[in-house]
Design a protein around this motif. Structure first.
Motif, PDB file in Angstrom:
ATOM      1  N   ASP A 138      -7.781  18.667-102.004  1.00  0.00           N
ATOM      2  CA  ASP A 138      -7.583  17.539-102.897  1.00  0.00           C
ATOM      3  C   ASP A 138      -8.969  17.044-103.309  1.00  0.00           C
ATOM      4  O   ASP A 138      -9.981  17.386-102.679  1.00  0.00           O
ATOM      5  CB  ASP A 138      -6.802  16.458-102.155  1.00  0.00           C
ATOM      6  N   TYR A 139      -9.034  16.206-104.339  1.00  0.00           N
ATOM      7  CA  TYR A 139     -10.340  15.725-104.815  1.00  0.00           C
ATOM      8  C   TYR A 139     -10.558  14.240-104.527  1.00  0.00           C
ATOM      9  O   TYR A 139     -11.375  13.876-103.690  1.00  0.00           O
ATOM     10  CB  TYR A 139     -10.481  16.007-106.312  1.00  0.00           C
ATOM     11  N   ASP A 140      -9.809  13.366-105.194  1.00  0.00           N
ATOM     12  CA  ASP A 140     -10.007  11.924-105.031  1.00  0.00           C
ATOM     13  C   ASP A 140      -9.607  11.479-103.627  1.00  0.00           C
ATOM     14  O   ASP A 140      -8.479  11.716-103.193  1.00  0.00           O
ATOM     15  CB  ASP A 140      -9.198  11.147-106.076  1.00  0.00           C
ATOM     16  N   GLY A 141     -10.520  10.845-102.931  1.00  0.00           N
ATOM     17  CA  GLY A 141     -10.246  10.381-101.575  1.00  0.00           C
ATOM     18  C   GLY A 141     -10.466  11.434-100.504  1.00  0.00           C
ATOM     19  O   GLY A 141     -10.405  11.125 -99.319  1.00  0.00           O
ATOM     20  N   THR A 142     -10.734  12.656-100.929  1.00  0.00           N
ATOM     21  CA  THR A 142     -11.020  13.744 -99.996  1.00  0.00           C
ATOM     22  C   THR A 142     -12.471  14.207-100.146  1.00  0.00           C
ATOM     23  O   THR A 142     -13.201  14.339 -99.161  1.00  0.00           O
ATOM     24  CB  THR A 142     -10.058  14.922-100.239  1.00  0.00           C
ATOM     25  N   LEU A 143     -12.864  14.419-101.384  1.00  0.00           N
ATOM     26  CA  LEU A 143     -14.245  14.785-101.695  1.00  0.00           C
ATOM     27  C   LEU A 143     -14.956  13.673-102.468  1.00  0.00           C
ATOM     28  O   LEU A 143     -16.136  13.431-102.270  1.00  0.00           O
ATOM     29  CB  LEU A 143     -14.274  16.072-102.534  1.00  0.00           C
ATOM     30  N   HIS A 144     -14.194  13.027-103.322  1.00  0.00           N
ATOM     31  CA  HIS A 144     -14.739  12.045-104.258  1.00  0.00           C
ATOM     32  C   HIS A 144     -14.464  10.622-103.774  1.00  0.00           C
ATOM     33  O   HIS A 144     -13.318  10.270-103.504  1.00  0.00           O
ATOM     34  CB  HIS A 144     -14.089  12.263-105.628  1.00  0.00           C
ATOM     35  N   PHE A 145     -15.523   9.817-103.646  1.00  0.00           N
ATOM     36  CA  PHE A 145     -15.422   8.407-103.249  1.00  0.00           C
ATOM     37  C   PHE A 145     -14.939   7.610-104.469  1.00  0.00           C
ATOM     38  O   PHE A 145     -15.677   6.856-105.091  1.00  0.00           O
ATOM     39  CB  PHE A 145     -16.786   7.926-102.757  1.00  0.00           C
ATOM     40  N   SER A 146     -13.664   7.794-104.780  1.00  0.00           N
ATOM     41  CA  SER A 146     -13.113   7.442-106.081  1.00  0.00           C
ATOM     42  C   SER A 146     -13.149   5.962-106.413  1.00  0.00           C
ATOM     43  O   SER A 146     -13.196   5.578-107.589  1.00  0.00           O
ATOM     44  CB  SER A 146     -11.658   7.921-106.164  1.00  0.00           C
ATOM     45  N   GLU A 147     -13.115   5.095-105.409  1.00  0.00           N
ATOM     46  CA  GLU A 147     -13.050   3.669-105.692  1.00  0.00           C
ATOM     47  C   GLU A 147     -14.267   3.180-106.464  1.00  0.00           C
ATOM     48  O   GLU A 147     -14.209   2.160-107.151  1.00  0.00           O
ATOM     49  CB  GLU A 147     -12.887   2.867-104.411  1.00  0.00           C
ATOM     50  N   LYS A 148     -15.369   3.909-106.370  1.00  0.00           N
ATOM     51  CA  LYS A 148     -16.583   3.518-107.081  1.00  0.00           C
ATOM     52  C   LYS A 148     -16.360   3.437-108.583  1.00  0.00           C
ATOM     53  O   LYS A 148     -17.001   2.638-109.274  1.00  0.00           O
ATOM     54  CB  LYS A 148     -17.717   4.495-106.776  1.00  0.00           C
ATOM     55  N   ILE A 149     -15.477   4.291-109.105  1.00  0.00           N
ATOM     56  CA  ILE A 149     -15.181   4.237-110.528  1.00  0.00           C
ATOM     57  C   ILE A 149     -13.772   3.715-110.810  1.00  0.00           C
ATOM     58  O   ILE A 149     -13.523   3.155-111.869  1.00  0.00           O
ATOM     59  CB  ILE A 149     -15.393   5.606-111.212  1.00  0.00           C
ATOM     60  N   TYR A 150     -12.849   3.901-109.850  1.00  0.00           N
ATOM     61  CA  TYR A 150     -11.460   3.517-110.101  1.00  0.00           C
ATOM     62  C   TYR A 150     -11.296   1.998-110.149  1.00  0.00           C
ATOM     63  O   TYR A 150     -10.599   1.470-111.021  1.00  0.00           O
ATOM     64  CB  TYR A 150     -10.546   4.104-109.021  1.00  0.00           C
ATOM     65  N   ILE A 151     -11.923   1.287-109.228  1.00  0.00           N
ATOM     66  CA  ILE A 151     -11.746  -0.172-109.187  1.00  0.00           C
ATOM     67  C   ILE A 151     -12.254  -0.837-110.463  1.00  0.00           C
ATOM     68  O   ILE A 151     -11.517  -1.612-111.092  1.00  0.00           O
ATOM     69  CB  ILE A 151     -12.386  -0.766-107.920  1.00  0.00           C
ATOM     70  N   PRO A 152     -13.495  -0.569-110.921  1.00  0.00           N
ATOM     71  CA  PRO A 152     -13.913  -1.193-112.174  1.00  0.00           C
ATOM     72  C   PRO A 152     -13.073  -0.769-113.374  1.00  0.00           C
ATOM     73  O   PRO A 152     -12.834  -1.571-114.287  1.00  0.00           O
ATOM     74  CB  PRO A 152     -15.380  -0.772-112.331  1.00  0.00           C
ATOM     75  N   ALA A 153     -12.592   0.476-113.377  1.00  0.00           N
ATOM     76  CA  ALA A 153     -11.744   0.928-114.478  1.00  0.00           C
ATOM     77  C   ALA A 153     -10.395   0.213-114.441  1.00  0.00           C
ATOM     78  O   ALA A 153      -9.852  -0.183-115.484  1.00  0.00           O
ATOM     79  CB  ALA A 153     -11.551   2.439-114.404  1.00  0.00           C
ATOM     80  N   PHE A 154      -9.845   0.035-113.254  1.00  0.00           N
ATOM     81  CA  PHE A 154      -8.579  -0.686-113.101  1.00  0.00           C
ATOM     82  C   PHE A 154      -8.741  -2.126-113.576  1.00  0.00           C
ATOM     83  O   PHE A 154      -7.864  -2.680-114.247  1.00  0.00           O
ATOM     84  CB  PHE A 154      -8.129  -0.647-111.638  1.00  0.00           C
ATOM     85  N   ARG A 155      -9.861  -2.746-113.239  1.00  0.00           N
ATOM     86  CA  ARG A 155     -10.123  -4.128-113.678  1.00  0.00           C
ATOM     87  C   ARG A 155     -10.191  -4.214-115.195  1.00  0.00           C
ATOM     88  O   ARG A 155      -9.741  -5.197-115.796  1.00  0.00           O
ATOM     89  CB  ARG A 155     -11.416  -4.646-113.069  1.00  0.00           C
TER      90      ARG A 155
END
Length: 217
Positions: free
Chosen positions: A11-28
């Motif tokens: 898997d990628y997000d949450g397994t290799l990729h520290f996704s919250e760095k981009i997901y949280i600001p995008a969600f906001r």
């Protein structure tokens, strides 16, 4: 513990990729659109609550968050979220977990075949490939979009025979563990990602750091 493993599905997000760095600001940013349009009064979730949507396809995310929202507005907000994530990747804001590339290179050098399997879209993958040298370590990439967003276990079932046995699935959400279980292959659950311990309880092994893979493979 894992005998004769030849192919590793990641898997990628949450397994290799520290996704919250981009997901949280995008969600906001998507929430700002909903507030401006009158569908939301204020930003109503903590950062921790927002991360529970990571790993879900767009329809699942909206079903979990605001199922009453008109589909057209869900699509608009979802497009904003996706475009903002991709813009943040292009601006160099995306991060892999510490030691990820080192670990993947170690595994490849040991002779494992590494395969990328994510619920992401094709454009998201292309941006990730531009941001990180993923093509150095993965021999093939599979996205949910390329398969019409069918469940991950079905995608895995369609591609397993392309790669030598034995297989192993590695991920941080229940979808990843289910993909392995339903295809009768072992699984490793990544507790440092975005799934709960309950989600990962059927995993054959749980790890708290991507670099722990070097201890077991």
């Amino acid at each position: 513990m894992f005998k004769n493993i030849k192919t590793l599905f990641f898997d990628y997000d949450g397994t290799l990729h520290f996704s919250e760095k981009i997901y949280i600001p995008a969600f906001r940013r998507a929430q700002e659109f909903l507030i401006d349009e009158g569908y939301l009064k204020e930003k109503d979730l903590s950062d921790q609550e927002v991360t529970r949507f990571l790993g879900l396809i767009r329809e699942e995310m909206w079903e979990a968050y605001m199922p009453e929202l008109p589909k057209a507005i869900q699509n608009q907000a979802g497009s904003i979220l996706g475009r903002e994530m991709e813009a943040l990747i292009r601006r160099g804001k995306a991060e892999l977990y510490p030691g990820t590339l080192e670990t993947l290179r170690y595994l490849k050098n040991k002779g494992y075949r590494l395969v990328f399997l994510s619920n992401c879209g094709d454009n998201y993958l292309r941006n990730a490939q531009r941001a990180f040298p993923l093509e150095e370590v993965f021999e093939e990439f599979f996205t949910a979009e390329a398969f019409g967003y069918i469940p991950k276990h079905e995608i895995l079932g369609k591609v397993l025979d392309r790669f030598p046995k034995q297989h192993l699935m590695i991920g941080d959400r229940k979808k990843d563990i289910d993909a392995g279980v339903k295809n009768q292959i072992p699984t490793i659950g990544c507790t440092y990602g975005y799934g709960t311990e309950e989600e990962l309880e059927e995993g054959d092994l749980l790890i708290g750091d991507i670099q722990e893979l070097k201890n077991y493979l």
